[in-house]
Write an enzyme that holds these catalytic residues in place. Structure first.
Site, PDB file in Angstrom:
ATOM      1  CB  SER A 130      -0.873  -0.014   1.260  1.00  0.00           C
ATOM      2  OG  SER A 130      -1.436   1.253   1.481  1.00  0.00           O
ATOM      3  CD  GLU A 132      -2.219   5.262   4.558  1.00  0.00           C
ATOM      4  OE1 GLU A 132      -1.902   5.410   5.738  1.00  0.00           O
ATOM      5  OE2 GLU A 132      -2.620   6.198   3.840  1.00  0.00           O
ATOM      6  CE1 TYR A 153      -4.032  -1.721   5.635  1.00  0.00           C
ATOM      7  CE2 TYR A 153      -3.023   0.321   4.879  1.00  0.00           C
ATOM      8  CZ  TYR A 153      -3.627  -0.887   4.602  1.00  0.00           C
ATOM      9  OH  TYR A 153      -3.809  -1.276   3.294  1.00  0.00           O
TER      10      TYR A 153
HETATM   11  P1  NAP Z   1     -11.424  -4.617   1.967  1.00  0.00           P
HETATM   12  O1  NAP Z   1     -12.582  -4.287   1.089  1.00  0.00           O
HETATM   13  O2  NAP Z   1     -11.369  -4.091   3.352  1.00  0.00           O
HETATM   14  O3  NAP Z   1     -11.314  -6.213   2.005  1.00  0.00           O
HETATM   15  C1  NAP Z   1     -10.486  -6.875   2.938  1.00  0.00           C
HETATM   16  C2  NAP Z   1     -10.710  -8.377   2.815  1.00  0.00           C
HETATM   17  O4  NAP Z   1      -9.878  -9.043   3.782  1.00  0.00           O
HETATM   18  C3  NAP Z   1     -12.150  -8.822   3.123  1.00  0.00           C
HETATM   19  O5  NAP Z   1     -12.475  -9.885   2.251  1.00  0.00           O
HETATM   20  C4  NAP Z   1     -12.046  -9.324   4.559  1.00  0.00           C
HETATM   21  O6  NAP Z   1     -13.028 -10.284   4.884  1.00  0.00           O
HETATM   22  C5  NAP Z   1     -10.671  -9.985   4.498  1.00  0.00           C
HETATM   23  N1  NAP Z   1     -10.066 -10.216   5.815  1.00  0.00           N
HETATM   24  C6  NAP Z   1      -9.891  -9.330   6.825  1.00  0.00           C
HETATM   25  N2  NAP Z   1      -9.272  -9.913   7.862  1.00  0.00           N
HETATM   26  C7  NAP Z   1      -9.048 -11.204   7.505  1.00  0.00           C
HETATM   27  C8  NAP Z   1      -8.449 -12.322   8.152  1.00  0.00           C
HETATM   28  N3  NAP Z   1      -7.946 -12.239   9.387  1.00  0.00           N
HETATM   29  N4  NAP Z   1      -8.394 -13.508   7.490  1.00  0.00           N
HETATM   30  C9  NAP Z   1      -8.923 -13.602   6.242  1.00  0.00           C
HETATM   31  N5  NAP Z   1      -9.503 -12.598   5.579  1.00  0.00           N
HETATM   32  C10 NAP Z   1      -9.560 -11.410   6.210  1.00  0.00           C
HETATM   33  O7  NAP Z   1     -10.051  -4.173   1.250  1.00  0.00           O
HETATM   34  P2  NAP Z   1      -9.778  -3.798  -0.289  1.00  0.00           P
HETATM   35  O8  NAP Z   1     -10.004  -2.353  -0.468  1.00  0.00           O
HETATM   36  O9  NAP Z   1     -10.438  -4.799  -1.158  1.00  0.00           O
HETATM   37  O10 NAP Z   1      -8.198  -4.002  -0.348  1.00  0.00           O
HETATM   38  C11 NAP Z   1      -7.617  -5.279  -0.660  1.00  0.00           C
HETATM   39  C12 NAP Z   1      -6.205  -5.321  -0.129  1.00  0.00           C
HETATM   40  O11 NAP Z   1      -5.433  -4.278  -0.717  1.00  0.00           O
HETATM   41  C13 NAP Z   1      -6.056  -5.126   1.374  1.00  0.00           C
HETATM   42  O12 NAP Z   1      -4.963  -5.896   1.807  1.00  0.00           O
HETATM   43  C14 NAP Z   1      -5.743  -3.647   1.517  1.00  0.00           C
HETATM   44  O13 NAP Z   1      -5.053  -3.415   2.717  1.00  0.00           O
HETATM   45  C15 NAP Z   1      -4.891  -3.424   0.299  1.00  0.00           C
HETATM   46  N6  NAP Z   1      -4.895  -2.092  -0.285  1.00  0.00           N
HETATM   47  C16 NAP Z   1      -6.064  -1.468  -0.577  1.00  0.00           C
HETATM   48  C17 NAP Z   1      -6.051  -0.225  -1.187  1.00  0.00           C
HETATM   49  C18 NAP Z   1      -7.319   0.482  -1.570  1.00  0.00           C
HETATM   50  O14 NAP Z   1      -7.266   1.692  -1.844  1.00  0.00           O
HETATM   51  N7  NAP Z   1      -8.454  -0.212  -1.656  1.00  0.00           N
HETATM   52  C19 NAP Z   1      -4.821   0.393  -1.497  1.00  0.00           C
HETATM   53  C20 NAP Z   1      -3.639  -0.286  -1.194  1.00  0.00           C
HETATM   54  C21 NAP Z   1      -3.675  -1.539  -0.607  1.00  0.00           C
HETATM   55  P3  NAP Z   1     -14.512  -9.840   5.404  1.00  0.00           P
HETATM   56  O15 NAP Z   1     -15.288  -9.498   4.158  1.00  0.00           O
HETATM   57  O16 NAP Z   1     -14.991 -11.058   6.090  1.00  0.00           O
HETATM   58  O17 NAP Z   1     -14.328  -8.667   6.310  1.00  0.00           O
HETATM   59  O1  F7E Z   2      -9.149   8.147   4.180  1.00  0.00           O
HETATM   60  C1  F7E Z   2      -9.622  11.567   5.408  1.00  0.00           C
HETATM   61  C2  F7E Z   2      -8.673  10.679   6.173  1.00  0.00           C
HETATM   62  O2  F7E Z   2     -10.092   6.041   5.101  1.00  0.00           O
HETATM   63  C3  F7E Z   2      -8.684   9.037   3.182  1.00  0.00           C
HETATM   64  C4  F7E Z   2      -7.287   2.216   2.550  1.00  0.00           C
HETATM   65  O3  F7E Z   2      -7.824   1.527   1.439  1.00  0.00           O
HETATM   66  O4  F7E Z   2      -6.090   3.723   1.115  1.00  0.00           O
HETATM   67  C5  F7E Z   2      -7.037   3.656   2.166  1.00  0.00           C
HETATM   68  O5  F7E Z   2      -6.580   4.358   3.308  1.00  0.00           O
HETATM   69  C6  F7E Z   2      -8.437  10.398   3.797  1.00  0.00           C
HETATM   70  C7  F7E Z   2      -7.642  10.380   5.095  1.00  0.00           C
HETATM   71  O6  F7E Z   2      -8.455   5.966   3.153  1.00  0.00           O
HETATM   72  C8  F7E Z   2     -12.918  11.141   6.871  1.00  0.00           C
HETATM   73  O7  F7E Z   2      -8.135  11.336   7.316  1.00  0.00           O
HETATM   74  C9  F7E Z   2     -11.641  12.795   6.302  1.00  0.00           C
HETATM   75  O8  F7E Z   2      -6.673  11.383   5.060  1.00  0.00           O
HETATM   76  O9  F7E Z   2     -10.718   6.735   2.757  1.00  0.00           O
HETATM   77  P1  F7E Z   2      -9.710   6.689   3.822  1.00  0.00           P
HETATM   78  P2  F7E Z   2      -6.914   5.902   3.555  1.00  0.00           P
HETATM   79  O10 F7E Z   2      -6.682   6.179   4.984  1.00  0.00           O
HETATM   80  O11 F7E Z   2      -6.171   6.761   2.573  1.00  0.00           O
HETATM   81  C10 F7E Z   2      -4.802   3.150   1.421  1.00  0.00           C
HETATM   82  C11 F7E Z   2      -3.934   3.278   0.192  1.00  0.00           C
HETATM   83  C12 F7E Z   2      -4.902   1.788   1.972  1.00  0.00           C
HETATM   84  O12 F7E Z   2      -4.024   0.953   1.756  1.00  0.00           O
HETATM   85  C13 F7E Z   2      -5.986   1.535   2.964  1.00  0.00           C
HETATM   86  O13 F7E Z   2      -6.242   0.138   3.084  1.00  0.00           O
HETATM   87  O14 F7E Z   2      -9.714  10.968   4.127  1.00  0.00           O
HETATM   88  N1  F7E Z   2     -10.970  11.652   5.992  1.00  0.00           N
HETATM   89  N2  F7E Z   2     -12.830  12.517   6.854  1.00  0.00           N
HETATM   90  C14 F7E Z   2     -11.748  10.607   6.334  1.00  0.00           C
HETATM   91  N3  F7E Z   2     -11.548   9.270   6.209  1.00  0.00           N
HETATM   92  C15 F7E Z   2     -12.542   8.451   6.623  1.00  0.00           C
HETATM   93  N4  F7E Z   2     -12.388   7.123   6.493  1.00  0.00           N
HETATM   94  N5  F7E Z   2     -13.704   8.944   7.173  1.00  0.00           N
HETATM   95  C16 F7E Z   2     -13.941  10.281   7.329  1.00  0.00           C
HETATM   96  O15 F7E Z   2     -14.987  10.682   7.819  1.00  0.00           O
END
Ligand code: NAP
Ligand code: F7E
Length: 343
Positions: A130, A132, A153
């Site tokens: 990520s 992050e 995270y």
């Molecule tokens: P998501 O919607 O939160 O999905 C997470 C998945 O992980 C869900 O299927 C969840 O199952 C499963 N999970 C959580 N804890 C687990 C455990 N202990 N054992 C087995 N499965 C578990 O995340 P996403 O947005 O699809 O992202 C996919 C991956 O990419 C994640 O690793 C995330 O950290 C990473 N990532 C995401 C982004 C983004 O912007 N979306 C960016 C960079 C990296 P349940 O449905 O049962 O909760």
């Molecule tokens: O926050 C601000 C918050 O929770 C984005 C995950 O998929 O992307 C994701 O992480 C921004 C932050 O995503 C609210 O402070 C303001 O600056 O949508 P977010 P994230 O933290 O960028 C990365 C790449 C991952 O890997 C992660 O798994 O928005 N913000 N107000 C808020 N965020 C949330 N959630 N809720 C608010 O009310």
């Protein structure tokens, strides 16, 4: 027929990746967690009765905290490709549950890598790393940018990143890190900021809500469209040699700007509806992320085509339609870019 194992198949990315791989003719095995309510809404449309001969999606109970089960699944399924997408993926929640986040998002990846190694199965491994991990390091960020994570995270993802590289170096495993910047869609979890906003816009438009409460509006993110990123993950595992790649759009806007686009698309004035709640602030924030995806474009031929303001429109339209028709319109939208069935 190629076989893939996906952890996190019930999540946003897992559902798009499962669709993509099924469309490419794969047999897909997804790991799901046992829950007291159904947690498969994002993949229900892909699931067929296992008694039907043509069923190519198979679901198995498992958890990244259960290493023995992961070894068993590797031996039983014998996959060609493993995609590790499972994680506790919410940054704000990781401050409340740092140990759980470390155990699943960090150590869980090590357990799966070790299961791959111990099973002796010849396969390619994808780690969902990520942006992050870059945290406080200023943009633009690419594959050689130093990490400075700003949350439990982010710290856990750095551990998983290095575990993946270590297994590549130590055991010759074809293991890659996809360093993905934020990617969103109508299937995004409702507590991530983009979906929280677009869902609120739809509900306010429908007269169901008056306000939405948000935290830091100044944060800047490189938001792309999730189905396109699933394609990038697959391409990483088709490369000649294992390597790490950034996937991003290369552009970035603030939360405020995303919100303005979303409200304006529905003909609403955001200032009348958005309120501040400090509960959504983080103890340490990631101020700005903007990726440089040129390596992925050069070596994988991958390029994002949907920018953040178009993304806001796609997500608002889907949330408005879902309220209107009480359905999940995102399931049948081959007109949207990145839909696997359209390729
Ligand atoms: P998501 O919607 O939160 O999905 C997470 C998945 O992980 C869900 O299927 C969840 O199952 C499963 N999970 C959580 N804890 C687990 C455990 N202990 N054992 C087995 N499965 C578990 O995340 P996403 O947005 O699809 O992202 C996919 C991956 O990419 C994640 O690793 C995330 O950290 C990473 N990532 C995401 C982004 C983004 O912007 N979306 C960016 C960079 C990296 P349940 O449905 O049962 O909760
Ligand atoms: O926050 C601000 C918050 O929770 C984005 C995950 O998929 O992307 C994701 O992480 C921004 C932050 O995503 C609210 O402070 C303001 O600056 O949508 P977010 P994230 O933290 O960028 C990365 C790449 C991952 O890997 C992660 O798994 O928005 N913000 N107000 C808020 N965020 C949330 N959630 N809720 C608010 O009310």
């Amino acid at each position: 027929m190629r076989r893939a194992l996906i952890t996190g198949v019930t999540g946003q990315d897992g559902s798009y990746l499962a669709e993509l791989l099924l469309a490419k003719g794969y047999e897909v095995h997804g790991v799901i967690r046992r829950a007291s309510t159904f947690n498969t809404a994002r993949i229900d449309h892909l699931y067929r009765d296992p008694h039907e001969d043509d069923s190519r999606l198979h679901l198995h109970y498992g958890d990244l905290t259960d290493g023995v089960r992961l070894v068993q699944l590797m031996r039983q399924i014998d996959p060609d490709e493993v995609y590790n997408l499972a994680a506790q993926s919410h940054v704000r929640v990781s401050f409340d549950e740092p140990e759980h986040t470390g155990n699943t998002t960090g150590l869980g990846s090590m357990r799966l890598l070790e299961a791959v190694r111990m099973s002796g199965v010849e396969c390619r491994y994808y780690q969902a790393s990520s942006s992050e991990m870059f945290g406080a390091t200023p943009p633009p960020q690419d594959e050689s940018t130093p990490f400075h994570p700003r949350s439990p995270y982010g710290v856990a993802k750095v551990y998983a990143y290095w575990a993946t590289r270590n297994y590549r170096e130590a055991y010759g495993l074809f293991a890659v890190n996809g360093i993905l910047f934020n990617h969103e869609s109508p299937r995004r979890g409702e507590t991530f900021v983009t979906r929280k906003i677009t869902r609120a816009v739809a509900r306010i438009k429908a007269g169901l809500d008056e306000h939405v409460y948000l935290g830091n509006l100044d944060a800047v993110r490189d938001w792309g469209y999730a189905p396109e990123y699933a394609e990038g993950m697959w391409r990483m595992l088709q490369a000649d040699a294992p390597d790490d790649y950034v996937l991003a759009t290369g552009g970035a806007i603030s939360v405020r700007e995303f919100m303005e686009s979303a409200f304006a698309h529905a003909g609403l004035d955001w200032e009348a509806h958005v309120r501040f709640d400090e509960r959504y602030l983080r103890p340490s924030e990631v101020d700005a992320l903007r990726g440089d995806p040129s390596k992925a474009e050069r070596e994988l031929g991958w390029k994002a085509t949907v920018d953040a303001s178009r993304l806001a429109e796609i997500m608002v339209d889907a949330d408005v339609e879902a309220l209107t028709h009480e359905g999940r319109p995102w399931i049948d939208r081959p007109d949207l870019p990145g839909w696997p069935g359209a390729r």
